[in-house]
Every structure is written in C-alpha cells, then in structure tokens.
Design an enzyme around this catalytic site. Structure first.
Site, PDB file in Angstrom:
ATOM      1  N   GLU A  13     -38.544  -8.759-120.431  1.00 48.47           N
ATOM      2  CA  GLU A  13     -39.876  -8.160-120.392  1.00 48.47           C
ATOM      3  C   GLU A  13     -40.219  -7.605-119.002  1.00 48.47           C
ATOM      4  O   GLU A  13     -41.126  -6.790-118.874  1.00 48.47           O
ATOM      5  CB  GLU A  13     -40.928  -9.184-120.851  1.00 48.47           C
ATOM      6  CG  GLU A  13     -40.763  -9.517-122.331  1.00 48.47           C
ATOM      7  CD  GLU A  13     -41.586 -10.718-122.795  1.00 48.47           C
ATOM      8  OE1 GLU A  13     -41.830 -10.810-124.001  1.00 48.47           O
ATOM      9  OE2 GLU A  13     -41.976 -11.546-121.965  1.00 48.47           O
ATOM     10  N   GLY A  80     -46.550 -10.915-131.883  1.00 48.46           N
ATOM     11  CA  GLY A  80     -46.424 -10.729-133.328  1.00 48.46           C
ATOM     12  C   GLY A  80     -47.734 -10.157-133.867  1.00 48.46           C
ATOM     13  O   GLY A  80     -48.808 -10.670-133.572  1.00 48.46           O
ATOM     14  N   MET A 189     -47.769 -16.362-126.849  1.00 47.42           N
ATOM     15  CA  MET A 189     -47.673 -17.758-126.424  1.00 47.42           C
ATOM     16  C   MET A 189     -48.094 -18.016-124.973  1.00 47.42           C
ATOM     17  O   MET A 189     -47.855 -19.107-124.467  1.00 47.42           O
ATOM     18  CB  MET A 189     -46.231 -18.255-126.664  1.00 47.42           C
ATOM     19  CG  MET A 189     -45.820 -18.138-128.121  1.00 47.42           C
ATOM     20  SD  MET A 189     -44.128 -18.682-128.456  1.00 47.42           S
ATOM     21  CE  MET A 189     -44.253 -20.428-128.138  1.00 47.42           C
ATOM     22  N   GLU A 190     -48.668 -17.029-124.308  1.00 47.73           N
ATOM     23  CA  GLU A 190     -49.019 -17.230-122.883  1.00 47.73           C
ATOM     24  C   GLU A 190     -50.388 -16.709-122.463  1.00 47.73           C
ATOM     25  O   GLU A 190     -51.030 -17.290-121.566  1.00 47.73           O
ATOM     26  CB  GLU A 190     -47.975 -16.537-121.964  1.00 47.73           C
ATOM     27  CG  GLU A 190     -46.564 -17.072-122.062  1.00 47.73           C
ATOM     28  CD  GLU A 190     -45.791 -16.498-123.225  1.00 47.73           C
ATOM     29  OE1 GLU A 190     -46.192 -15.407-123.724  1.00 47.73           O
ATOM     30  OE2 GLU A 190     -44.810 -17.111-123.671  1.00 47.73           O
ATOM     31  N   ASP A 213     -42.900  -7.852-134.002  1.00 46.32           N
ATOM     32  CA  ASP A 213     -42.685  -8.408-135.345  1.00 46.32           C
ATOM     33  C   ASP A 213     -44.047  -8.615-135.994  1.00 46.32           C
ATOM     34  O   ASP A 213     -45.078  -8.465-135.344  1.00 46.32           O
ATOM     35  CB  ASP A 213     -41.918  -9.737-135.249  1.00 46.32           C
ATOM     36  CG  ASP A 213     -42.637 -10.737-134.355  1.00 46.32           C
ATOM     37  OD1 ASP A 213     -42.279 -10.832-133.174  1.00 46.32           O
ATOM     38  OD2 ASP A 213     -43.597 -11.395-134.820  1.00 46.32           O
TER      39      ASP A 213
HETATM   40  N1  ADE Z   1     -44.287 -13.161-129.529  1.00 43.38           N
HETATM   41  C1  ADE Z   1     -43.654 -12.192-130.227  1.00 43.38           C
HETATM   42  N2  ADE Z   1     -43.674 -12.468-131.534  1.00 43.38           N
HETATM   43  C2  ADE Z   1     -44.316 -13.646-131.678  1.00 43.38           C
HETATM   44  C3  ADE Z   1     -44.636 -14.457-132.778  1.00 43.38           C
HETATM   45  N3  ADE Z   1     -44.285 -14.109-134.012  1.00 43.38           N
HETATM   46  N4  ADE Z   1     -45.311 -15.626-132.548  1.00 43.38           N
HETATM   47  C4  ADE Z   1     -45.651 -15.976-131.294  1.00 43.38           C
HETATM   48  N5  ADE Z   1     -45.366 -15.261-130.219  1.00 43.38           N
HETATM   49  C5  ADE Z   1     -44.710 -14.087-130.403  1.00 43.38           C
END
Ligand code: ADE
Length: 260
Positions: A13, A80, A189-190, A213
């Site tokens: 990244e 996501g 997640m951050e 995704d």
């Molecule tokens: N970062 C990228 N895709 C993710 C997902 N599906 N869940 C959590 N963090 C992500």
C-alpha cells in the site's frame, strides 16, 4: 519542520511512495516499525507501515505524532465495499470513521468509545476535499482504460468508514454490518483507531481507501490480486499531484481561498 504523515497497513500500500522518496531520506526504527523521514514529491513527509489492525494503527499514529512533528496524518490502503453503490475499483474518502466492533453495552451505548463519549471521528474537511478531487481526476483518467477493458467506470465516494479487528469475508457478516450501519460505505481494519488517536492529540487526519473486494466469500482472492496489482498505483497516483503542488502543506490557505 512541518511534515505530513502517510501510513499504510501493508507494504504494497505504500511501496511506490517509499520508492519515490528523494535521496537523503532517513529511517528511524521505533517499536518494531520503520519510520521513513524525507521529502516525497517536494513535500516533507514521514511514511510508515503500521501493520494490520486497530492496535497497530493506534501505536503508529501515536509515534508519528509524538516523534515527528506532523501537521496532518493520512491513512491509505484497501477496504471492503459494504454499501450497495460501492464497487471494486472505487475510491472511498472518509468524512468520518467509527469502530464497528466497539461494544461496551450495557455500560455504554453500542459503538461509543467508553469515557470519550463519541462514536464517530470526523476527518479534516480540507484534506478530504483535496483527496476527493485528486481521486476523481485519477479515476477519470484510469476509468477510460478500465471501461475499454469492459469494467465499470470507478467512482469516488465520500462518507462513513467502519473499522474493526476483523477481515470481513462472509456474506452474512457483511449483511449484518450493512443492516447495523446502513451509512457505512466500506469496512477496513485501521482507520478509526488512527482517527481516535489523532482526535485525542488534536491532529487533523484523513483516510483514503481503494475498494478491493465486497467483504464477501470472494474477499480473500480479490484482496490479494488487488493488493499486488492496484493498491500502490492508486495511492501514488492520487497523492502525487497533491504533494507536488504543496497543497497538503498549505491546506488551510487553499481551503480559505476556495471559500472566499
Ligand atoms: N480491507 C480490505 N478488504 C477488507 C475486508 N473485506 N474486511 C476488512 N478489511 C478489509
């Protein structure tokens, strides 16, 4: 000296940013992390890999703020898509972030950060606007090629990002989040952990995510392909014009000129 901090959770990244740093950059190792201090496309920066998750992001944000005199923190990476309108290849710029896994009920209301009395952390509007404008230009340029390849035109969205210590990769988990947080555009997640630390220190921050995704059963494969091929290109492509023009350092002047 004023610097911009640029953080990412995975090497891919931030890889193209590190490669583009001007010669003479120095690396400082603190708490098992490397902080790269130097100039990136003309702007003084510190770039760091936070690693994945809320604790890692919070620790990294604390260090850049306390050790490197940063005037702003930008977190970049993948996410996501949750909202129905947010597709793979789109960009999300956060207007606010919240921690979807914070739940201290019955002591505090769900999602509220205990003893801080807040659920959401607002991003710096001027930096977010610069990111939005640059992402729009970048995706429009790239979009023409994507559409030729039979893909849809990437969109830029601005809104709420939900953060938690979970990689969402099951349809039912994603559905539950959509139901509980109908305004959330994407999940990662951050971001909200970094946001909480910046809020507590009074340092403005922004978050930009590329959708890799749809947070469903295909998330793992989509994420890996995207990470290797796309994440670095988007991050560098969107940040480069802002750093070259000095806009991120002069953000207050730029914002008031726009209003005036
Ligand atoms: N970062 C990228 N895709 C993710 C997902 N599906 N869940 C959590 N963090 C992500």
């Amino acid at each position: 000296m004023e610097r911009i901090a640029i953080l990412g959770a995975l090497h891919e990244e931030i890889a193209d940013l590190l490669a583009a740093m001007e010669p003479g950059a120095t690396t400082h190792r603190i708490a098992m992390r490397d902080f790269h201090v130097g100039t990136l496309w003309g702007t003084p920066c510190v770039i760091a890999l936070s690693r994945i998750g809320k604790v890692a992001a919070a620790a990294t944000a604390s260090i850049v703020i306390q050790e490197f005199q940063v005037s702003r923190v930008i977190f970049t990476g993948l996410a996501g898509g949750l909202h129905a309108d947010v597709n793979v290849g789109d960009v999300v710029v956060a207007s606010a972030l919240m921690q979807h896994d914070m739940d201290a009920r019955p002591l505090f209301e769900q999602h509220q950060i205990p003893l801080l009395g807040r659920v959401c952390f607002d991003t710096d509007p001027a930096v977010s606007r610069l990111l939005q404008d640059s992402a729009t230009r970048f995706t429009q340029d790239r979009g023409a090629a994507a559409v030729r390849d039979g893909e849809t035109m990437p969109q830029v969205h601005v809104g709420l990002i939900a953060t938690g210590d979970v990689f969402v990769s099951h349809n039912d988990e994603a559905q539950a989040l959509r139901k509980r947080l109908p305004d959330a555009l994407c999940v990662e997640m951050e971001g909200a952990a970094m946001a909480q630390v910046c809020y507590e220190f009074g340092v403005p921050f922004a978050v930009m995510r590329v959708i890799s995704d749809r947070a469903d059963h295909a998330a793992k494969t989509d994420f890996t392909v995207f990470l290797e091929n796309v994440a670095r290109v988007y991050t560098a492509g969107i940040l480069e014009p802002l750093l070259r023009s000095g806009a991120l350092l002069n953000v207050d002047a730029t914002a008031s000129a726009r209003q005036g």
